[in-house]
Structures are given as C-alpha cells and as structure tokens.
Design a protein around this motif. Structure first.
Motif, short mmCIF file in Angstrom:
data_model
loop_
_atom_site.label_atom_id
_atom_site.label_comp_id
_atom_site.label_asym_id
_atom_site.label_seq_id
_atom_site.Cartn_x
_atom_site.Cartn_y
_atom_site.Cartn_z
N GLN A 23 0.82 -1.20 0.00
CA GLN A 23 0.00 0.00 0.00
C GLN A 23 0.86 1.26 0.00
O GLN A 23 0.47 2.27 -0.54
CB GLN A 23 -0.93 0.01 1.21
N LYS A 50 2.74 5.36 -2.94
CA LYS A 50 1.53 5.09 -2.15
C LYS A 50 0.41 4.71 -3.11
O LYS A 50 0.27 5.30 -4.17
CB LYS A 50 1.14 6.32 -1.35
N LYS A 51 -0.37 3.69 -2.70
CA LYS A 51 -1.55 3.29 -3.46
C LYS A 51 -2.81 3.74 -2.73
O LYS A 51 -2.86 3.71 -1.51
CB LYS A 51 -1.62 1.76 -3.58
#
Length: 79
Positions: A23, A50-51
C-alpha cells in the motif's frame, strides 16, 4: 558478480507490481550506467510510493547522488 538484466525490463517491473500487495513503499535504488567504452555513471535514487483504495499509485523519485543531479526528480501518477 552482477545478475544478468531481465530480457524485458518493463515486463519484469510489471510482474513485480502485479504480485505485490503493498500500500505504501519507500526504497533506495543504486543505478550504474555503463556505456560501450566501459565508462560508468552512478546514481542514487530515493523513491516513495503510495496506493489508494482503487489501486492507483503515486510515486515520487528523487536523485540523491551525485551532486550535479541531487534534488532532481519526477512524479508518476498511475490511474
């Protein structure tokens, strides 16, 4: 001894991202570029990624070394 580079680097990177469940990520990459004469240029790159909940990612890459490229970087937004 250095490992052989993958035959298709883009496909390799795509596979890595598809397999991972990350993530957010922070990494440092040391890059050595060698020309046909054997001259080498080295770079150190720090990366932050970052997701979001939809799986879209943002990645900031910044050059740390050498001094002549320090601070340069780029932002990649994938959606």
């Amino acid at each position: 001894m250095a490992a052989e580079p993958p035959a298709d680097p883009k496909a390799f990177i795509d596979q890595v991202f598809q397999r991972s469940s990350w993530q957010d990520m922070t990494s440092a990459v040391r890059l050595t570029m060698t020309n046909k004469r054997g001259d080498q240029r080295k770079r150190l790159i720090k990366m932050w990624s970052k997701k979001n909940a939809q799986g879209e990612s943002r990645m900031l890459m910044r050059f740390v070394e050498p001094a002549d490229v320090r601070g340069m970087g780029f932002l990649q937004i994938e959606h």
